[in-house]
Motif scaffolding. Sequence first.
Motif, PDB file in Angstrom:
ATOM      1  N   MET A   1      -2.984  -3.166   7.818  1.00 30.61           N
ATOM      2  CA  MET A   1      -4.171  -2.352   7.598  1.00 30.61           C
ATOM      3  C   MET A   1      -4.431  -1.359   8.723  1.00 30.61           C
ATOM      4  O   MET A   1      -5.120  -0.357   8.519  1.00 30.61           O
TER       5      MET A   1
ATOM      6  N   PHE B   1      -5.409   0.531  -1.775  1.00 28.80           N
ATOM      7  CA  PHE B   1      -5.560   1.138  -0.446  1.00 28.80           C
ATOM      8  C   PHE B   1      -4.644   2.339  -0.323  1.00 28.80           C
ATOM      9  O   PHE B   1      -5.029   3.402   0.186  1.00 28.80           O
TER      10      PHE B   1
ATOM     11  N   GLU C   1      -4.104  -4.005  -2.350  1.00 32.15           N
ATOM     12  CA  GLU C   1      -3.175  -3.329  -1.443  1.00 32.15           C
ATOM     13  C   GLU C   1      -2.749  -1.980  -1.993  1.00 32.15           C
ATOM     14  O   GLU C   1      -2.766  -0.963  -1.292  1.00 32.15           O
TER      15      GLU C   1
ATOM     16  N   SER D   1       0.838  -1.198   0.000  1.00 31.74           N
ATOM     17  CA  SER D   1       0.000   0.000   0.000  1.00 31.74           C
ATOM     18  C   SER D   1       0.874   1.250   0.000  1.00 31.74           C
ATOM     19  O   SER D   1       0.521   2.257  -0.608  1.00 31.74           O
ATOM     20  N   ASP D   2       2.024   1.161   0.644  1.00 28.85           N
ATOM     21  CA  ASP D   2       2.933   2.305   0.620  1.00 28.85           C
ATOM     22  C   ASP D   2       3.322   2.661  -0.806  1.00 28.85           C
ATOM     23  O   ASP D   2       3.290   3.824  -1.211  1.00 28.85           O
TER      24      ASP D   2
ATOM     25  N   ILE E   1      -3.519   1.895   7.705  1.00 35.26           N
ATOM     26  CA  ILE E   1      -4.159   2.386   6.482  1.00 35.26           C
ATOM     27  C   ILE E   1      -5.549   2.960   6.726  1.00 35.26           C
ATOM     28  O   ILE E   1      -5.942   3.943   6.111  1.00 35.26           O
TER      29      ILE E   1
END
Lengths: 327, 327
Positions: free
Chosen positions: B274, A247, A244, A218-219, B277
């Motif tokens: 998560m 997100f 991911e 996600s980064d 996030i």
Amino acid sequence: MNINEIAKRAGVSRATVSRYLNDGYVSQEKRTRISRIIEETGYVPSSQAQQLRNGKTHLVGVIIPKINSQSVSRMVEGVTSKLAEHGYQVLLANTENDESKEIEYLRILNQGDRVDGIILLGTVFNEAHEKVIRRLRVPFVVLDQHFEGHACIYQDDYHAVRDLTQLALSTARKPAYIGVFEEDRAVGVMRRQGFLDACAQVGIDVLPEAMQFASFTSDSGYFAAEKILEHVPDVDTIVCATDEMAFGAIMYMREYGKRVPEDVQVTGVGDSPMSRIIIPALSTVHLPFKTSGIKAAEMLLRQISFPNENPVSICMPYEVYQRNSLR
Amino acid sequence: MNINEIAKRAGVSRATVSRYLNDGYVSQEKRTRISRIIEETGYVPSSQAQQLRNGKTHLVGVIIPKINSQSVSRMVEGVTSKLAEHGYQVLLANTENDESKEIEYLRILNQGDRVDGIILLGTVFNEAHEKVIRRLRVPFVVLDQHFEGHACIYQDDYHAVRDLTQLALSTARKPAYIGVFEEDRAVGVMRRQGFLDACAQVGIDVLPEAMQFASFTSDSGYFAAEKILEHVPDVDTIVCATDEMAFGAIMYMREYGKRVPEDVQVTGVGDSPMSRIIIPALSTVHLPFKTSGIKAAEMLLRQISFPNENPVSICMPYEVYQRNSLR
DNA sequence: GATGCATATGAGAACGATTCCATAGCCACT
DNA sequence: AGTGGCTATGGAATCGTTCTCATATGCATC
């Protein structure tokens, strides 16, 4: 405590004990005698000796790029459950995304008949892979990639992303894409092509700056989204190759002050558990990971039983889930 | 292609080939002869024969409740990486949360010297476990649970949740708790006790209706949160035993019209990817899952090398992460 | 009463390595 | 000349099974 000792104590020959354990003519009298001794001693035949003698390990090697991933862990779950049904166990080899380890593990597992079969949950395929795979002496199945000429179970990555993109484009005109490196054919190439073809179909040209790379996290999705907004400020849809990364993209949009989906739509792939949970719920494609694992195991078991049959390939179905991240 | 064939072709005895492969006196001349033949034939010694002869499999059985979980997969990752360093491989046994399978796999792995050691990533412990474990003939380590009298690596569940709860209570007065069934001592009992003791410390009595059970999933956390609001409408903090369940709780709060953290604070445990996030970012406790796996593997390897040493237990450190879900 | 078949058993040869033991050459000390 | 320590090698035992063979008994069949 071995079979000789049992035989001696029961007053029979070692062959008779072996027949008792497997299947063969043993008189009722000796049957009970042997049974009692085994009960008393808690004897269990040495699986190592059995393996040597029978040439079967009842082990299947499973090579994975990383275990800490929704898709991978679900596929492994499917594989183990099906194999367990048939008395097979899994030898797990985690390459930690190191391509050279993939080759190394293929070699190790192939060596000295350690396993009865191999399932490769691969990402990348090059000549080195081809070379090692050609030398494999045990049945072999590729999972999650389409690898011509080998038995494989793979996702319909192309159509999945094409359909999803089509859906997104019904309410948008300025799409961008966050993908992964092309060495990964399934995720890197096929999904991107699905996106591009859906765009082309409705006459949209996608600028190179609107196509960014990320690395499954996600980064990395966050930073890719940043780059996209930098170059294409009026972007209205971001199609991501994985949930991911989506997100991360959503997170950046929010921080940047863009509303999802009103200003920018975002989509992912994979239908991870979290895709339902986040706000807005992520539109994505459900891929049958666990079922794929089961199918791969079934295919391998079939190859083990019938080594002469020609290997086949199976493309799995998918399902587009429209949620709140699309208008 | 076996060692005899190699010996014949190289014009030496099978003993000399074996010495060449391992370590022993072999003249330079025969060394090159043998080496050439092995190169030509692609010979690899049968690991099954080696296992039988040496009584070592270089395999470690790892029993897990379910693979598709952040904490479990990270621990397995740690275990495999450390074991791989030492030339060991992992035999994975997934019980799919079926307690009886746990026992069954302990039995299977213990049978016939299939593995050199066992790591049990358990949830529940009862007399049946105790009985099977007592009969184990190979080194054994429990991971993620504190099991008196056995080597184990476990999280400091009690203090982790106590500290986190203390932090939450610095700005709140009406806490509730979402936990899991008590058969799971680590997650079910210790974390709950940490919560209760932190409450007691500041003189807060927690009503039974404010203590709800869930089952590790975000869905179950959602419904538990619903029940809490039903019984304790003025709740201002919900401490959850896992991140996943906290996600569900946050989701319900949002749908119910409660703001997090302004109206209700929510915390989790585990620091899953998560948790950073989601919005608001979840306050949680970081537990060193991967490191725990590594430690467990190290401990097992030590037991394999020094079977007579007394097994020890290690309680892992933790770190409280305050994020936006706390005021 | 010879033949055939099902039942029952044990001796012994694999399976493919490792390792103990005996042997032997060579060199260096005493 | 005798002793001891390296280097080097092959023979044979061993790990614990399974399975082929040879052998034997009882019983039915022609």
